[in-house]
Write an enzyme that holds these catalytic residues in place. Sequence first.
Site, PDB file in Angstrom:
ATOM      1  N   SER A 167     -11.156  27.317 154.036  1.00  0.00           N
ATOM      2  CA  SER A 167      -9.759  26.970 153.825  1.00  0.00           C
ATOM      3  C   SER A 167      -8.945  27.522 154.990  1.00  0.00           C
ATOM      4  O   SER A 167      -9.245  28.588 155.513  1.00  0.00           O
ATOM      5  CB  SER A 167      -9.268  27.593 152.515  1.00  0.00           C
ATOM      6  OG  SER A 167      -7.863  27.688 152.535  1.00  0.00           O
TER       7      SER A 167
ATOM      8  N   GLU B  23     -17.977  17.189 146.728  1.00  0.00           N
ATOM      9  CA  GLU B  23     -16.799  16.475 146.217  1.00  0.00           C
ATOM     10  C   GLU B  23     -16.724  15.058 146.774  1.00  0.00           C
ATOM     11  O   GLU B  23     -16.384  14.107 146.062  1.00  0.00           O
ATOM     12  CB  GLU B  23     -15.520  17.246 146.580  1.00  0.00           C
ATOM     13  CG  GLU B  23     -15.425  18.572 145.852  1.00  0.00           C
ATOM     14  CD  GLU B  23     -14.293  19.430 146.402  1.00  0.00           C
ATOM     15  OE1 GLU B  23     -13.255  19.494 145.748  1.00  0.00           O
ATOM     16  OE2 GLU B  23     -14.455  20.032 147.484  1.00  0.00           O
TER      17      GLU B  23
ATOM     18  N   LYS C 294     -12.278  31.440 150.731  1.00  0.00           N
ATOM     19  CA  LYS C 294     -12.771  30.180 150.186  1.00  0.00           C
ATOM     20  C   LYS C 294     -13.979  29.619 150.913  1.00  0.00           C
ATOM     21  O   LYS C 294     -14.078  29.663 152.124  1.00  0.00           O
ATOM     22  CB  LYS C 294     -11.661  29.134 150.253  1.00  0.00           C
ATOM     23  CG  LYS C 294     -10.490  29.454 149.356  1.00  0.00           C
ATOM     24  CD  LYS C 294     -10.665  28.884 147.987  1.00  0.00           C
ATOM     25  CE  LYS C 294     -10.217  27.454 147.991  1.00  0.00           C
ATOM     26  NZ  LYS C 294     -10.220  26.888 146.655  1.00  0.00           N
TER      27      LYS C 294
ATOM     28  N   HIS D 178     -22.010  19.011 125.899  1.00  0.00           N
ATOM     29  CA  HIS D 178     -20.536  19.144 125.890  1.00  0.00           C
ATOM     30  C   HIS D 178     -20.069  20.245 126.847  1.00  0.00           C
ATOM     31  O   HIS D 178     -19.003  20.824 126.640  1.00  0.00           O
ATOM     32  CB  HIS D 178     -19.984  19.448 124.491  1.00  0.00           C
ATOM     33  CG  HIS D 178     -20.594  18.632 123.393  1.00  0.00           C
ATOM     34  ND1 HIS D 178     -20.025  17.474 122.904  1.00  0.00           N
ATOM     35  CD2 HIS D 178     -21.752  18.789 122.700  1.00  0.00           C
ATOM     36  CE1 HIS D 178     -20.784  16.961 121.956  1.00  0.00           C
ATOM     37  NE2 HIS D 178     -21.851  17.744 121.813  1.00  0.00           N
TER      38      HIS D 178
END
Length: 463
Positions: free
Chosen positions: A282, A295, A288, A161
């Site tokens: 970024s 992704e 970043k 979980h």
Amino acid sequence: MTDTTSNKMWGGRFAAGPDAIMEAINASISFDQRMAAQDIAGSRAHAAMLAAQDIISDSDADAIRKGLLTVLSEIEGGTFAYSTALEDIHMNVEARLKEVIGEPAGRLHTGRSRNDQVATDFKLWTRDQFDAAESGLLALIKALLGQAEAGADWVMPGFTHLQTAQPVTWGHHMMAYVEMFGRDLSRMRDARARMNESPLGAAALAGTSFPIDRDMTAQALGFDRPAANSLDAVSDRDFALEFLSAASICAMHLSRFAEELVIWSSAQFRFVTLSDRFSTGSSIMPQKKNPDAAELIRAKIGRIMGANVALMMVMKGLPLAYSKDMQEDKEQVFDAADNLMLALAAMEGMVKDMSANRESLAAAAGSGFSTATDLADWLVRVLGLPFRDAHHITGSLVALAEQNGCDLPDLTLEQMQSAHGDISADVFDVLGVENSVNSRMSYGGTAPAQVRAQVARWKGIIG
Ligand code: ARG
């Protein structure tokens, strides 16, 4: 009155050429030109067989063979002019062959139809994708084995979980993916073995009255045998669906792993550092470092599973044998295959380059009361308590630690004994994460010795 624009291949039956919209919906050349090499290989095998069976002359077969090689070199050299009016790769190649060698070109289509031709070409193309997927998976498995071996005894939290559950080892977590990609590998191999039957010679749907030798063409094209039913041979797209299904499951595995990498590379987790080679920055936030490759891999399942569903929907309800609906098969498989191979290669690159942050993993492994089960097991093993009572006592100690803002190993012996008077100091041994993972020696468990045994087993399997 005969319209001279009617189709070269079936102009005898037609008085007029197609409407522009008809041509647009009908033509597949914009995408099926990817099967040019397969189409020419199939035609060469077919022509050689026709000559061997005395269905066409040796000199015609020779002209066809040479002409096809010329067409192939034009295609490979980028000088071939594809024509939408000629609909698909099969007719484009044959029409060009006619221009190059003249009359013998018209004999190539003896005892054959575009229906068995397209099935053959598409099978040959898809077969290469099973092989490419196999190579991609093997490379990824090797990269994972490298990670697992290096970190066979590095402790990290195991989750259920996404809540801290029990400590595991980094190597064990990597090896879980080896099992998944190993099943993908075996699915690809199984499907490849099943699909390797030649449709060539099934002709339009019923076979042919010419004395063709289907074993000969099957062998020339690397098939194990000719497909045994001509109706099935031209209407079967199971091989494409099996590729897409296996690809979907594989993409799902890639997506789960990619999701973990996205989580693990965040500032909140810091479990892994992805290399610059597989990250982006970024344009506005200088700090970043984004896990874009992960992704995008996570997202690939969408189009791959989409292709699987799309082709299943195309095929359901089609009466035997060939229907033009089936022309919609190729783009799905092309796109899914391209993206699966890209995702496998990107994942392999990321896994090879990434570094696990051993300290962060270890710190997280010990937090969140991850050894509570070890404490309960100790109460059962040493004090002889029923597991349910041990669970209850451990639960009260977790609550106590939580109140004190500490972890289980930070409790004093007196605090432990407040839950059960017989608890002794050696309980602290099992509360350490190293001891916890070392104790999980059951087959397939997370103990480093088990992980190393699995790494060795897999090395033996993949060679
Ligand atoms: N372009 C067609 C396809 O991809 C080739 C087969 C055409 N056969 C036919 N009977 N119209 O399916």
